[in-house]
Scaffold this motif. Structure first.
Motif, PDB file in Angstrom:
ATOM      1  N   LYS A  99      22.597  16.345  74.628  1.00 32.80           N
ATOM      2  CA  LYS A  99      24.055  16.773  75.793  1.00 32.80           C
ATOM      3  C   LYS A  99      24.244  15.840  76.756  1.00 32.80           C
ATOM      4  CE  LYS A  99      21.898  20.532  76.848  1.00 32.80           C
ATOM      5  NZ  LYS A  99      22.149  21.619  78.699  1.00 32.80           N
ATOM      6  N   PRO A 100      22.895  14.973  76.880  1.00 32.11           N
ATOM      7  CA  PRO A 100      22.836  14.418  78.828  1.00 32.11           C
ATOM      8  C   PRO A 100      23.795  13.406  78.130  1.00 32.11           C
ATOM      9  CG  PRO A 100      20.765  14.997  78.338  1.00 32.11           C
ATOM     10  CD  PRO A 100      20.996  15.624  77.362  1.00 32.11           C
ATOM     11  N   MET A 101      23.791  12.376  77.169  1.00 28.71           N
ATOM     12  CA  MET A 101      24.319  11.951  76.475  1.00 28.71           C
ATOM     13  C   MET A 101      25.933  12.294  76.411  1.00 28.71           C
ATOM     14  SD  MET A 101      25.407  10.431  73.456  1.00 28.71           S
ATOM     15  CE  MET A 101      26.113  11.518  73.031  1.00 28.71           C
ATOM     16  N   LEU A 102      26.323  13.397  75.896  1.00 33.56           N
ATOM     17  CA  LEU A 102      27.441  13.606  76.109  1.00 33.56           C
ATOM     18  C   LEU A 102      28.837  14.272  77.226  1.00 33.56           C
ATOM     19  CD1 LEU A 102      27.256  16.386  72.960  1.00 33.56           C
ATOM     20  CD2 LEU A 102      28.465  13.903  72.930  1.00 33.56           C
TER      21      LEU A 102
ATOM     22  N   PHE B 105      29.171  12.332  67.561  1.00 31.28           N
ATOM     23  CA  PHE B 105      27.701  13.044  67.588  1.00 31.28           C
ATOM     24  C   PHE B 105      27.686  14.407  67.341  1.00 31.28           C
ATOM     25  CE2 PHE B 105      26.176   9.005  69.553  1.00 31.28           C
ATOM     26  CZ  PHE B 105      25.174   8.642  69.755  1.00 31.28           C
ATOM     27  N   VAL B 106      28.930  14.644  67.518  1.00 27.09           N
ATOM     28  CA  VAL B 106      29.449  16.812  67.450  1.00 27.09           C
ATOM     29  C   VAL B 106      29.220  16.673  66.106  1.00 27.09           C
ATOM     30  CG1 VAL B 106      30.729  18.296  67.744  1.00 27.09           C
ATOM     31  CG2 VAL B 106      30.889  16.526  69.848  1.00 27.09           C
ATOM     32  N   LEU B 123      33.562  20.114  79.798  1.00 24.52           N
ATOM     33  CA  LEU B 123      34.843  19.372  79.502  1.00 24.52           C
ATOM     34  C   LEU B 123      35.838  19.895  80.327  1.00 24.52           C
ATOM     35  CD1 LEU B 123      35.003  19.571  75.199  1.00 24.52           C
ATOM     36  CD2 LEU B 123      35.754  17.618  76.756  1.00 24.52           C
ATOM     37  N   GLU B 124      36.159  20.794  80.844  1.00 17.79           N
ATOM     38  CA  GLU B 124      37.037  21.966  81.574  1.00 17.79           C
ATOM     39  C   GLU B 124      37.065  20.663  83.238  1.00 17.79           C
ATOM     40  OE1 GLU B 124      38.604  24.268  79.938  1.00 17.79           O
ATOM     41  OE2 GLU B 124      37.477  24.692  78.794  1.00 17.79           O
ATOM     42  N   ASN B 125      35.338  20.827  83.297  1.00 17.15           N
ATOM     43  CA  ASN B 125      34.838  20.188  84.090  1.00 17.15           C
ATOM     44  C   ASN B 125      36.040  19.451  84.387  1.00 17.15           C
ATOM     45  OD1 ASN B 125      33.876  20.851  86.456  1.00 17.15           O
ATOM     46  ND2 ASN B 125      32.631  21.752  85.775  1.00 17.15           N
ATOM     47  N   GLY B 126      35.743  18.588  83.260  1.00 19.49           N
ATOM     48  CA  GLY B 126      36.343  16.936  83.516  1.00 19.49           C
ATOM     49  C   GLY B 126      37.539  17.037  83.756  1.00 19.49           C
TER      50      GLY B 126
END
Lengths: 133, 133
Positions: A99-102, B105-106, B123-126
């Motif tokens: 998660k931190p990586m993503l 990774f996913v 992602l939203e935050n992004g």
DNA sequence: CGTATTGGCTTACACGTGTAGTCCATGAAC
DNA sequence: GTTCATGGACTACACGTGTAAGCCAATACG
């Protein structure tokens, strides 16, 4: 299946060579070198040859003499190498936590809306894996 | 800001040391070694010392004599190193393309529903970055 | 056919990395 | 105070990596 062929460690420069091979094989040294120099003209043929030989020795590539020249073939797939390198990177830099990586990547690079949508789609697909025929 | 201090290249093993330092600084060699051996008992003190010295030489760490021992302090932040290593990894393994990497990774690791939700939140935050205080 | 070129094999060499050992001074323990 | 342990400095050494050059055989060119 999943024979775990023990992917050899591929160094930085070797990656470039491997990608040139994966780009289309079997391929002669000449072809591979052409691809390399196309992508980056500073590639010296001799250097490329050395790398090819090393990759063969490492078990990442195989070759077959075709007349007086070799045609190279990967022994490890890009998928395998990508997986191995990713795992190692994840471990080293993020202590193995995904998660931190993503989070880092999503934050570090401003993604376009589309990219994010696609990624979101990937996520949807991910947790309902196997569901979609 | 963003002085681009030119993060030195940190090797595999050096990462372990750096993380031990980042875990709490300033720290004496003894403390750092303790942390390292706690995480992995096969660490040899001498080896750790060598690495510390190298990291100092590289400009990744600094030290200050405190009595007869040194207290070490990182000169580069974990963020910086993570960013540099990530960039290099992304370039080498995925040719610099973010999306395939994230896809990998996913796909490679089965994420829990929560992880995925969190990631989605990221992602939203992004794309509405800067919106959330 | 003789010659230049191409392709592979062998060798080189400096610097990085993992992994310690030795040497020496200083401070702690008796 | 003599001794032992601690901590840093210097040294070691093999293997990996980046970067080629030299040598030699076969082939292509003229």
């Amino acid at each position: 299946m999943n024979a775990q062929v023990k992917v050899p460690r591929i160094s930085e420069t070797e990656w470039e060579v491997m990608r040139a091979v994966w780009a289309g094989h079997p391929a002669t040294a000449g072809e591979i070198i052409e691809r390399l120099t196309a992508a980056d003209p500073t590639w010296h043929p001799k250097t490329a040859k050395t790398l090819l030989a090393r990759l063969v020795r490492k078990g990442a590539l195989d070759y077959e003499a075709q007349g007086r020249r070799y045609v190279y073939e990967p022994l490890v797939s890009e998928r395998q190498c990508v997986a191995a390198a990713s795992e190692s990177f994840l471990e080293r830099v993020f202590g193995g936590s995904l998660k931190p990586m993503l989070a880092h990547f999503v934050e570090s690079r401003r993604l376009s809306r589309e990219e994010m949508d696609e990624l979101r789609a990937l996520l949807e697909n991910g947790w309902s894996k196997g569901k979609r025929p």
